[in-house]
Design a protein around this motif. Structure first.
Motif, PDB file in Angstrom:
ATOM      1  N   LEU A   5      -2.590  -2.193 -12.035  1.00  0.00           N
ATOM      2  CA  LEU A   5      -2.558  -3.756 -12.946  1.00  0.00           C
ATOM      3  C   LEU A   5      -2.434  -4.297 -11.673  1.00  0.00           C
ATOM      4  O   LEU A   5      -1.708  -4.998 -10.621  1.00  0.00           O
ATOM      5  CB  LEU A   5      -1.199  -3.926 -13.915  1.00  0.00           C
ATOM      6  N   ASP A   6      -3.377  -5.786 -12.306  1.00  0.00           N
ATOM      7  CA  ASP A   6      -2.819  -7.201 -11.105  1.00  0.00           C
ATOM      8  C   ASP A   6      -1.236  -7.766 -11.415  1.00  0.00           C
ATOM      9  O   ASP A   6      -1.381  -8.546 -12.151  1.00  0.00           O
ATOM     10  CB  ASP A   6      -3.672  -8.167 -11.414  1.00  0.00           C
ATOM     11  N   GLU A   7      -0.606  -7.077 -11.295  1.00  0.00           N
ATOM     12  CA  GLU A   7       0.849  -7.966 -10.840  1.00  0.00           C
ATOM     13  C   GLU A   7       1.874  -7.480  -9.906  1.00  0.00           C
ATOM     14  O   GLU A   7       1.359  -7.009  -9.084  1.00  0.00           O
ATOM     15  CB  GLU A   7       1.902  -6.632 -12.621  1.00  0.00           C
ATOM     16  N   GLY A  20       3.627  -5.924  -5.489  1.00  0.00           N
ATOM     17  CA  GLY A  20       2.295  -5.559  -4.892  1.00  0.00           C
ATOM     18  C   GLY A  20       2.143  -6.019  -2.877  1.00  0.00           C
ATOM     19  O   GLY A  20       2.665  -5.519  -2.455  1.00  0.00           O
ATOM     20  N   GLY A  21       1.573  -6.869  -2.698  1.00  0.00           N
ATOM     21  CA  GLY A  21       1.028  -7.483  -1.610  1.00  0.00           C
ATOM     22  C   GLY A  21       2.363  -8.209  -0.731  1.00  0.00           C
ATOM     23  O   GLY A  21       3.188  -8.889  -1.657  1.00  0.00           O
ATOM     24  N   VAL A  22       3.336  -7.014   0.898  1.00  0.00           N
ATOM     25  CA  VAL A  22       3.988  -7.850   0.684  1.00  0.00           C
ATOM     26  C   VAL A  22       5.243  -8.419   0.595  1.00  0.00           C
ATOM     27  O   VAL A  22       6.170  -7.809   0.645  1.00  0.00           O
ATOM     28  CB  VAL A  22       3.173  -8.492   2.214  1.00  0.00           C
ATOM     29  N   THR A  43       1.094  -0.681   0.026  1.00  0.00           N
ATOM     30  CA  THR A  43       0.296  -0.022  -0.002  1.00  0.00           C
ATOM     31  C   THR A  43       0.761   1.495   0.257  1.00  0.00           C
ATOM     32  O   THR A  43       0.360   1.813   0.175  1.00  0.00           O
ATOM     33  CB  THR A  43      -1.001  -0.050   1.277  1.00  0.00           C
ATOM     34  N   GLY A  44       2.349   1.335   0.216  1.00  0.00           N
ATOM     35  CA  GLY A  44       3.159   2.453  -0.286  1.00  0.00           C
ATOM     36  C   GLY A  44       2.364   3.546  -1.580  1.00  0.00           C
ATOM     37  O   GLY A  44       2.664   4.278  -1.415  1.00  0.00           O
ATOM     38  N   ARG A  84      -0.058   6.519 -14.556  1.00  0.00           N
ATOM     39  CA  ARG A  84       1.394   5.221 -14.887  1.00  0.00           C
ATOM     40  C   ARG A  84       0.503   4.365 -14.056  1.00  0.00           C
ATOM     41  O   ARG A  84      -0.456   3.834 -13.559  1.00  0.00           O
ATOM     42  CB  ARG A  84       2.387   5.363 -14.269  1.00  0.00           C
ATOM     43  N   PRO A  85       0.717   2.879 -15.259  1.00  0.00           N
ATOM     44  CA  PRO A  85       1.259   2.147 -14.444  1.00  0.00           C
ATOM     45  C   PRO A  85       1.207   1.504 -12.836  1.00  0.00           C
ATOM     46  O   PRO A  85       2.462   2.188 -12.664  1.00  0.00           O
ATOM     47  CB  PRO A  85       1.484   0.501 -15.632  1.00  0.00           C
ATOM     48  N   ALA A  86       0.609   0.563 -11.766  1.00  0.00           N
ATOM     49  CA  ALA A  86       1.008   0.544 -10.546  1.00  0.00           C
ATOM     50  C   ALA A  86       0.459  -0.966  -9.957  1.00  0.00           C
ATOM     51  O   ALA A  86      -0.948  -0.727  -9.997  1.00  0.00           O
ATOM     52  CB  ALA A  86       1.071   1.456 -10.165  1.00  0.00           C
ATOM     53  N   ALA A  87       0.998  -1.301  -9.450  1.00  0.00           N
ATOM     54  CA  ALA A  87       0.359  -2.868  -8.819  1.00  0.00           C
ATOM     55  C   ALA A  87      -0.088  -1.979  -7.274  1.00  0.00           C
ATOM     56  O   ALA A  87       1.373  -1.226  -6.937  1.00  0.00           O
ATOM     57  CB  ALA A  87       1.778  -3.343  -9.057  1.00  0.00           C
TER      58      ALA A  87
END
Length: 198
Positions: A145-147, A159-161, A111-112, A125-128
């Motif tokens: 994006l789901d990346e 993405g996550g952690v 979540t940064g 811009r693309p981001a996760a």
């Protein structure tokens, strides 16, 4: 070629692994030959003990400077502290924007990305980000994006952690070569998941 400086900025409520995972990757890379210096920093000053989201106290190694690479962890978007408090306060997003404007590459974990968005770095811009923040990030001007890792040149996101480890390994590969990144992965017994978008 001069040494690359990386700073990972800590704040109350940051997720431990978001910061410590990349820190360990970068420290291992330096040990394996990358010309890289990494510090855990805060906005406020030296020797702060920062309370992370799971109760761990982490000592900073100084104040945010002018790094070549700035890594922004996540943590706490769904509550009252952590990233949400940082976004509402505005000081860290402003500092991130200042470092980016000065030429730093900026990367977020989890979540940064919401801090990068508040700093204005994700417009168009693309981001996760972590799944808990996908809708909120999508409501901004970012293309979510789901990346696991997204590389848009001077702005990267994960993405996550645990994806922060993959992000850091990708940065090591991009800046110091595939051999160094592979050696770090082997040392950490970590097998990267997914392709890097970008």
């Amino acid at each position: 070629m001069s040494e690359t400086t990386a700073e990972i900025v800590l704040f109350d409520g940051f997720d431990e692994l978001d910061a410590i995972g990349p820190y360990e990757v970068f420290e291992n890379a330096a040990d394996l030959g990358a010309d890289l210096e990494t510090r855990l920093v805060t906005l406020e000053g030296d020797d702060d003990i920062v309370a992370a989201s799971h109760g761990l106290g982490v000592e900073s190694q100084g104040t945010l400077g002018e790094p070549d690479l700035l890594v922004v962890p996540g943590g706490g978007w769904t509550g009252e502290g952590g990233v949400r408090a940082v976004v509402e306060d505005g000081s860290l997003p402003d500092a991130v924007d200042e470092r980016y404007t000065a030429g730093a590459t900026v990367a977020s974990v989890c979540t940064g990305a919401m801090i990068l968005s508040e700093a204005g770095l994700l417009e168009g811009r693309p981001a996760a980000t972590h799944p808990v923040a996908v809708d909120d990030l999508a409501a901004t001007d970012a293309t979510v994006l789901d990346e696991r890792v997204v590389d848009d040149g001077d702005v990267l996101s994960a993405g996550g952690v645990t994806s922060g480890i993959d992000l850091a390994l990708w940065i090591v590969e991009r800046e110091f070569g595939e051999d160094v990144a592979e050696a770090v992965g082997e040392r950490m017994a970590h097998e990267r998941r997914g392709e890097v978008f970008g």
